[in-house]
Design a protein around this motif. Structure first.
Motif, PDB file in Angstrom:
ATOM      1  N   HIS A   1       0.828  -0.789   0.166  1.00  0.00           N
ATOM      2  CA  HIS A   1      -0.066  -0.157   0.028  1.00  0.00           C
ATOM      3  C   HIS A   1       0.617   1.128  -0.040  1.00  0.00           C
ATOM      4  CE1 HIS A   1      -3.577   2.893   1.062  1.00  0.00           C
ATOM      5  NE2 HIS A   1      -3.105   2.944   1.670  1.00  0.00           N
ATOM      6  N   ARG A   2       2.727   1.591   0.937  1.00  0.00           N
ATOM      7  CA  ARG A   2       2.466   2.317   1.286  1.00  0.00           C
ATOM      8  C   ARG A   2       3.805   2.805  -0.678  1.00  0.00           C
ATOM      9  NH1 ARG A   2      -0.361   5.823   4.457  1.00  0.00           N
ATOM     10  NH2 ARG A   2      -1.064   5.139   5.919  1.00  0.00           N
ATOM     11  N   LEU A   3       4.203   1.661  -0.267  1.00  0.00           N
ATOM     12  CA  LEU A   3       5.580   1.897  -1.474  1.00  0.00           C
ATOM     13  C   LEU A   3       5.056   2.107  -2.824  1.00  0.00           C
ATOM     14  CD1 LEU A   3       8.788  -0.123   0.419  1.00  0.00           C
ATOM     15  CD2 LEU A   3       7.847   2.821   0.311  1.00  0.00           C
ATOM     16  N   LEU A   4       4.887  -0.015  -2.579  1.00  0.00           N
ATOM     17  CA  LEU A   4       3.929   0.009  -4.539  1.00  0.00           C
ATOM     18  C   LEU A   4       2.273   1.016  -4.853  1.00  0.00           C
ATOM     19  CD1 LEU A   4       4.763  -4.134  -4.164  1.00  0.00           C
ATOM     20  CD2 LEU A   4       6.274  -2.171  -5.060  1.00  0.00           C
ATOM     21  N   LEU A   5       1.664   1.446  -3.865  1.00  0.00           N
ATOM     22  CA  LEU A   5       0.903   2.596  -4.143  1.00  0.00           C
ATOM     23  C   LEU A   5      -0.238   1.131  -5.045  1.00  0.00           C
ATOM     24  CD1 LEU A   5       3.122   5.578  -5.861  1.00  0.00           C
ATOM     25  CD2 LEU A   5       2.353   5.169  -3.621  1.00  0.00           C
ATOM     26  N   LEU A   6      -0.241   0.240  -4.610  1.00  0.00           N
ATOM     27  CA  LEU A   6      -2.064  -0.653  -3.967  1.00  0.00           C
ATOM     28  C   LEU A   6      -2.277  -0.353  -3.723  1.00  0.00           C
ATOM     29  CD1 LEU A   6      -0.365  -4.140  -4.157  1.00  0.00           C
ATOM     30  CD2 LEU A   6      -0.502  -2.987  -6.011  1.00  0.00           C
ATOM     31  N   GLU A   7      -3.418  -0.490  -3.984  1.00  0.00           N
ATOM     32  CA  GLU A   7      -4.804   0.151  -3.893  1.00  0.00           C
ATOM     33  C   GLU A   7      -5.379  -0.754  -2.370  1.00  0.00           C
ATOM     34  OE1 GLU A   7      -8.293  -1.630  -3.436  1.00  0.00           O
ATOM     35  OE2 GLU A   7      -7.577  -3.181  -5.331  1.00  0.00           O
ATOM     36  N   PRO A   8      -6.534  -0.145  -1.652  1.00  0.00           N
ATOM     37  CA  PRO A   8      -6.459  -1.271  -0.353  1.00  0.00           C
ATOM     38  C   PRO A   8      -6.643  -2.431  -0.609  1.00  0.00           C
ATOM     39  CG  PRO A   8      -7.311   1.082  -0.058  1.00  0.00           C
ATOM     40  CD  PRO A   8      -6.845   0.956  -2.062  1.00  0.00           C
ATOM     41  N   GLY A   9      -8.062  -2.786  -1.540  1.00  0.00           N
ATOM     42  CA  GLY A   9      -8.352  -4.362  -1.379  1.00  0.00           C
ATOM     43  C   GLY A   9      -6.967  -5.465  -1.677  1.00  0.00           C
ATOM     44  N   LEU A  10      -6.344  -4.798  -3.044  1.00  0.00           N
ATOM     45  CA  LEU A  10      -5.247  -5.476  -2.936  1.00  0.00           C
ATOM     46  C   LEU A  10      -4.220  -5.198  -2.616  1.00  0.00           C
ATOM     47  CD1 LEU A  10      -4.379  -7.225  -5.930  1.00  0.00           C
ATOM     48  CD2 LEU A  10      -3.097  -5.518  -6.753  1.00  0.00           C
ATOM     49  N   ALA A  11      -3.805  -4.627  -1.762  1.00  0.00           N
ATOM     50  CA  ALA A  11      -2.757  -4.782  -0.930  1.00  0.00           C
ATOM     51  C   ALA A  11      -2.841  -6.252   0.375  1.00  0.00           C
ATOM     52  CB  ALA A  11      -2.162  -3.779  -0.484  1.00  0.00           C
ATOM     53  N   TRP A  12      -4.868  -5.897   0.686  1.00  0.00           N
ATOM     54  CA  TRP A  12      -4.591  -7.174   1.792  1.00  0.00           C
ATOM     55  C   TRP A  12      -4.811  -8.435   1.199  1.00  0.00           C
ATOM     56  CZ3 TRP A  12      -4.225  -6.246   6.219  1.00  0.00           C
ATOM     57  CH2 TRP A  12      -4.909  -4.860   7.127  1.00  0.00           C
ATOM     58  N   SER A  13      -5.096  -8.052  -0.047  1.00  0.00           N
ATOM     59  CA  SER A  13      -4.893 -10.204  -0.470  1.00  0.00           C
ATOM     60  C   SER A  13      -3.726  -9.919  -0.414  1.00  0.00           C
ATOM     61  CB  SER A  13      -5.715  -9.533  -2.522  1.00  0.00           C
ATOM     62  OG  SER A  13      -6.639  -8.936  -2.019  1.00  0.00           O
ATOM     63  N   HIS A  14      -2.905  -9.203  -0.606  1.00  0.00           N
ATOM     64  CA  HIS A  14      -1.796  -9.726  -1.082  1.00  0.00           C
ATOM     65  C   HIS A  14      -1.210 -10.108   0.461  1.00  0.00           C
ATOM     66  CE1 HIS A  14       0.032  -7.685  -4.543  1.00  0.00           C
ATOM     67  NE2 HIS A  14      -1.135  -7.965  -5.433  1.00  0.00           N
ATOM     68  N   GLY A  15      -1.623  -9.501   1.685  1.00  0.00           N
ATOM     69  CA  GLY A  15      -1.287  -9.569   2.927  1.00  0.00           C
ATOM     70  C   GLY A  15      -1.949 -10.900   3.545  1.00  0.00           C
TER      71      GLY A  15
END
Length: 223
Positions: A132-146
């Protein structure tokens, strides 16, 4: 305990099912689903980062070194000339791959804190925060990665625990209970330190609402 090939095969299988299911449900595009599958596979070998010598350790630190280079390049590209940026990225790679790895091996114990759900949570939150912070992914995708990393992590722990049961001899091996645990019961200080690291990540995480929506959509697939 399960070997490297077993861990990787199970994690790839779990990641593939998660990615295809999410894609078919409209949660992710094909490219996003591929990244989810890859991170699940990576999470499936991540607990063995504390092993002294294994294929997993080399693969993990090679991957972490590459990710550190990408993060470093994103952070420093506005401040350094291309030549200096290249040197800095080379230094980051060498530092993570060849300096951090032996230090980590010396300080960690196999089947210790990294074979716990607490460590899995830390890795999952760190993945979401970086995305989310470095790659600037939208929140939903960032959470999906986690979530993908956490799923792979849990697959690894469950496999190790399953291999601690000797079905032929109808007995429990000495390793039983050392893999799938909440935290490291033998070294509580390590667990407290990891909790502090998790607390430090909280301000860097995406908004929580997309995570709740993701979990609700995922649960709907099983109804």
């Amino acid at each position: 305990m399960a070997d490297f090939r077993t861990h990787l095969t199970a994690a790839v299988g779990g990641g593939t099912l998660l990615a295809v299911g999410g894609w078919q449900a409209g949660l992710w595009s094909p490219a996003e689903a591929l990244s989810v599958a890859a991170l699940t596979s990576f999470g499936g070998i991540l607990p063995d980062i504390d092993a002294d010598n294994s294929h997993a350790v080399r693969l993990i630190f090679n991957t972490l070194a590459l990710l550190a280079v990408v993060a470093g390049a994103l952070l420093m590209q506005a401040w350094l000339t291309p030549g200096r940026l290249l040197l800095a990225c080379g230094g980051i790679y060498i530092g993570v791959r060849y300096l951090l790895s032996p230090v980590f091996k010396r300080l960690s114990v196999h089947r210790g804190i990294w074979h716990s759900l607490l460590a899995g949570l830390l890795c999952a939150l760190a993945t979401s925060a970086v995305g989310h912070r470095l790659l600037l992914l939208e929140p939903g995708l960032a959470w999906s990665h986690g979530v993908a990393v956490l799923l792979g992590f849990c697959i690894h722990l469950l496999l190790d625990e399953m291999f601690s049961v000797d079905l032929t001899g109808a007995r429990l091996k000495r390793s039983f209970g050392t893999a799938f645990k909440l935290f490291d019961y033998r070294e509580p200080c390590n667990s407290v330190l990891m909790l502090l690291m998790i607390a430090g990540l909280v301000p860097l995480l995406p908004a929580w609402t997309p995570l709740l929506m993701l979990l609700d959509q995922g649960a709907a697939l099983w109804r």
